[in-house]
Design an enzyme around this catalytic site. Structure first.
Site, PDB file in Angstrom:
ATOM      1  N   VAL A 134      84.079 -17.922  43.257  1.00 53.85           N
ATOM      2  CA  VAL A 134      85.013 -18.335  44.306  1.00 53.85           C
ATOM      3  C   VAL A 134      84.379 -19.350  45.248  1.00 53.85           C
ATOM      4  O   VAL A 134      83.355 -19.082  45.863  1.00 53.85           O
ATOM      5  CB  VAL A 134      85.498 -17.119  45.120  1.00 53.85           C
ATOM      6  CG1 VAL A 134      86.599 -17.542  46.069  1.00 53.85           C
ATOM      7  CG2 VAL A 134      85.960 -16.001  44.205  1.00 53.85           C
ATOM      8  N   SER A 135      85.007 -20.517  45.357  1.00 52.83           N
ATOM      9  CA  SER A 135      84.479 -21.608  46.182  1.00 52.83           C
ATOM     10  C   SER A 135      85.365 -21.837  47.405  1.00 52.83           C
ATOM     11  O   SER A 135      86.579 -21.678  47.333  1.00 52.83           O
ATOM     12  CB  SER A 135      84.442 -22.883  45.334  1.00 52.83           C
ATOM     13  OG  SER A 135      84.244 -24.012  46.152  1.00 52.83           O
TER      14      SER A 135
END
Ligand SMILES: *[C@@H]1O[C@H](CO)[C@@H](O)[C@H](O)[C@H]1NC(C)=O
Ligand SMILES: *[C@@H]1O[C@H](CO)[C@@H](O)[C@H](O)[C@H]1NC(C)=O
Length: 710
Positions: free
Chosen positions: A288-289
């Site tokens: 997850v960015s």
């Protein structure tokens, strides 16, 4: 006579009435007390050395600190139901590690005996990539910092212990409430093609390819006073990219500051000093960015190749960008988004946490584990096993949040002395390891290398806590979105909880052992899978293991402690030089203001003031500051308007001559648009080192200046 008897009788009646009242009151208090818990919260400054120590996260040796933007804090929370006590700590650092946690527990043991132990203390890192490294001891993780960095380790240990001591001192009767919320626009999946490898049927259960919802626990004293809050939202703390050199707690750290400022009104100017403590803790953020504008090839601007995150043009690099115009604005935007939704949940509907507490811990030797696995595609069940740790090729390439910068070619002579020592003994993976880790192409057979010390852990910490209808699974690494979802499902089932949303996955907790993808995601061998070190069934083993831990909580028995991780300090290696000495420069004094402020400064502009300085590593000034912005208040008193922990200030250090040992610092102040006009001054607090080793402190002072409104 009768009169006296009557008096005595009425006395007796009153007495028994009083007794009855007292007893019923006592019962009532007991009833109230036993719905609630004893709760405590504490915050402490854990800032590590802010200059010349490489940061932990991007594995980019060029990313060394030379100053500070936001301070690092540990936030501790204690819950006790009268028979079981649980401690949860969230730290503004890359991750927690086995040896640092062990040191914290050792120091707690000296003060509190058996109260805080390996069994009931959970320590989780927020995963900021902008804080000093060198504290994990495993060779791979400390490679970037040229080995072990004693002052990082010591700064962190001392700060974490202080935060738990403060939580301990604050223990009082109270209640815990749980609420949920959603932030739709603060995270994206950075390996969406891997996520798509998961079974279609499973993916159909979820609307998004990252978790947009968060879980929040609120700590409220029995008199209704708010005490603290923990919010778990899945996002990498990588809004600050690998070109940043100033210590920063990044998006989630700044969200904590925003929440605490809102609650600690009186303490607005003093970050980390107020009684209310707000943590934003890490969870299943593996893939997850926060860089929600997504990846593109730089400098051409072309799209990246989705499967590999490569660029067609060899001169390009594939980098993801945040929502803002630069990394500072992106950090601020992501922090504000998650803070605002968390604040909404804090104000919104909630459910009381009721019931008994339980907590179990076990060390596990992962390569020795076996588990049963049913392939959802074929329905076939087989026994799978853990592998000795190994890193795949995609690890060296890094991610779209920050490209890797290591040269992993054998025999390459680099500027990194630790790499030069260990590079000659890079083991070729055995046939057994290659088969076990398939289809991973092995770059580093870390599990088969142990010189001068272990390269990556084989023994990891596992821990599970039950808080009434809720549970916290403390996991030793970065679970991807789907891995976290499977863990929540498994634990909820095993503990007969209402649903998976009752389970919190606390990430990067106690031990760091890189990533954990699903077996399906593993097949794609992107960065997260290349860094899933115990092989394709790392997750399968964890699911079975945490189910077992749930069994112990259910039947109230204690699992055996498991194998003990090695004693690390005997073989520790350290190549990073310390501070030799400082010198103020010809005809200067330490703290002398070498660039003065102008006479007037306008709101909304940026002011930079410079001082002759010592090396900031001489003293990290935990619970203090390297600088203060001060306003002349009523009665000619100087009031502190901002410290180095404030968003508006930056503290930047540079060596002006390494031969002479001279250096300077800049104090940068973004003067807020709504600043109070008046007379101001800047101070700098530092320490310098004498040639024979003694450290002396000094204070620098600027001329006064006028701040005017716009
Ligand atoms: C980091 O962010 C800055 C803007 O703040 C940008 O100019 C730079 O290209 C980014 N670099 C990387 C490697 O992401
Ligand atoms: C309790 O549960 C654990 C894990 O499921 C199991 O190994 C153990 O035998 C159980 N003990 C008792 C006394 O039931």
């Amino acid at each position: 006579m009768t009169e006296t008897v009557n008096i005595v009788r009425s006395y007796r009646i009153t007495l028994s009435f009083c007794m009855a009242l007292l007893i019923s009151l006592l019962v009532a208090t007991l009833a109230v007390c036993c719905h609630g818990f004893q709760i405590g919260v504490g915050i402490a400054d854990i800032t590590g050395p802010p200059a010349e120590v490489p940061f932990m996260g991007y594995a980019n040796p060029k990313q060394k600190g030379y100053g500070l933007h936001l301070r690092q804090f540990a936030r501790s929370f204690i819950i006790d139901d009268g028979s079981t006590r649980i401690v949860f700590v969230s730290c503004d650092m890359g991750m927690m590690g086995t040896f640092l946690r062990r040191e914290v527990l050792k120091r707690l043991g000296q003060e509190y005996g058996e109260m805080y132990t390996v069994n009931n203390v959970m320590i989780s890192g927020t995963h900021t990539h902008s804080t000093p490294g060198g504290f994990l001891l495993d060779i791979v993780f400390d490679l970037n910092s040229w080995g072990f960095v004693r002052d990082t380790f010591e700064n962190y240990a001392a700060g974490i212990v202080r935060s738990i001591q403060r939580a301990h001192k604050s223990l009082t009767d109270g209640k815990i409430f749980v609420s949920h919320g959603q932030v739709l626009d603060a995270n994206i999946n950075r390996s969406p093609t891997s996520y798509l490898k998961n079974p279609a049927e499973e993916r159909a259960k979820y609307e998004y390819d990252t978790d947009k919802s968060f879980t929040q626990l609120k700590f409220i004293k029995s008199d209704g006073q708010p005490m603290g809050v923990i919010t778990w939202y899945a996002v990498h703390a990588t809004s600050m990219n690998n070109t940043n050199h100033l210590i920063s707690s990044d998006n989630v750290g700044y969200a904590s500051v925003l929440f605490e400022k809102k609650m600690n009104k009186k303490f607005t100017n003093l970050i980390g000093k107020g009684p209310f403590v707000a943590a934003f803790a890490s969870t299943n953020l593996g893939d997850v960015s926060p860089n929600t504008a997504g990846p593109r090839c730089v400098p051409s601007g072309n799209p990246c190749v989705p499967e590999t995150s490569n660029c067609a043009d060899k001169n390009d690099v594939c980098i993801a960008f945040g929502p803002g115009k630069d990394m500072y604005e992106s950090t601020q935007m992501i922090a504000t988004k998650i803070f605002e939704k968390a604040w909404g949940a804090w104000k919104g509907s909630q459910e009381e946490v009721k019931g008994k507490l339980g907590v179990v811990h076990q060390y596990v030797n992962m390569p020795e584990q076996k588990a049963e696995w049913t392939d959802p595609e074929t329905g076939e069940t087989k026994t799978v096993n853990g592998c000795k740790p190994a890193m795949g090729y995609s690890f060296a390439a890094g991610t779209t949040d920050g490209a890797g910068a290591f040269s992993f070619k054998q025999g390459t002579v680099t500027t990194n002395p630790l790499w030069n020592v260990v590079t000659d003994i890079l083991a070729r993976p055995s046939k057994e390891m290659t088969e076990c880790q398939a289809p991973k192409p092995i770059l580093l057979a870390t599990g088969e290398m142990n010189f001068p010390f272990e390269w990556q852990p084989s023994i990891v910490s596992t821990q599970l806590a039950k808080l009434g209808q809720m549970a916290i699974a403390c996991v030793p690494g970065e679970f991807t979105t789907m891995s976290g979802r499977r863990m929540r499902q498994t634990v909820a089932q095993a503990l007969n909880l209402k649903g998976p949303e009752q389970v919190i996955v606390a990430g990067l907790c106690n031990t760091y052992s890189d990533y954990i993808t699903t077996p399906q995601e593993y097949q794609a061998q992107r960065y997260e899978a290349a860094s899933t070190i115990f092989g394709p069934h790392t997750l399968t083993i964890y699911l079975q293991h945490y189910k077992g831990l749930a069994g112990f909580i259910k039947n109230g028995t204690i699992p055996d402690p498991g194998p003990s991780p090695p004693e690390a300090f005997n073989d520790v290696v350290s190549f990073l030089p310390g501070v030799i000495f400082d010198n103020p420069g010809w005809s200067k004094e330490f703290g002398q203001c070498v660039v003065q402020p102008p006479q007037t400064v306008q709101a909304g502009t940026t002011l930079t003031v410079s001082f002759a300085s010592g090396h900031p590593r001489n003293n990290v000034r935990q619970e203090g500051s390297y600088l203060s912005v001060e306003r002349l208040g009523q009665g000619d008193q100087w009031e502190i308007v901002a410290t180095d922990a404030d968003w508006e200030t930056k503290f930047i250090w540079r060596r002006t001559s390494s031969i002479l040992g001279t250096s300077e610092v800049d104090v940068v102040w973004d003067v807020p648009a709504d600043v109070i006009p008046g007379t101001y001054r800047i101070r700098h607090f530092g320490s310098h080192k004498l040639v024979f080793g003694a450290i002396r402190s000094y204070v620098g002072l600027s001329q006064t200046f006028q701040v005017t409104a716009n």
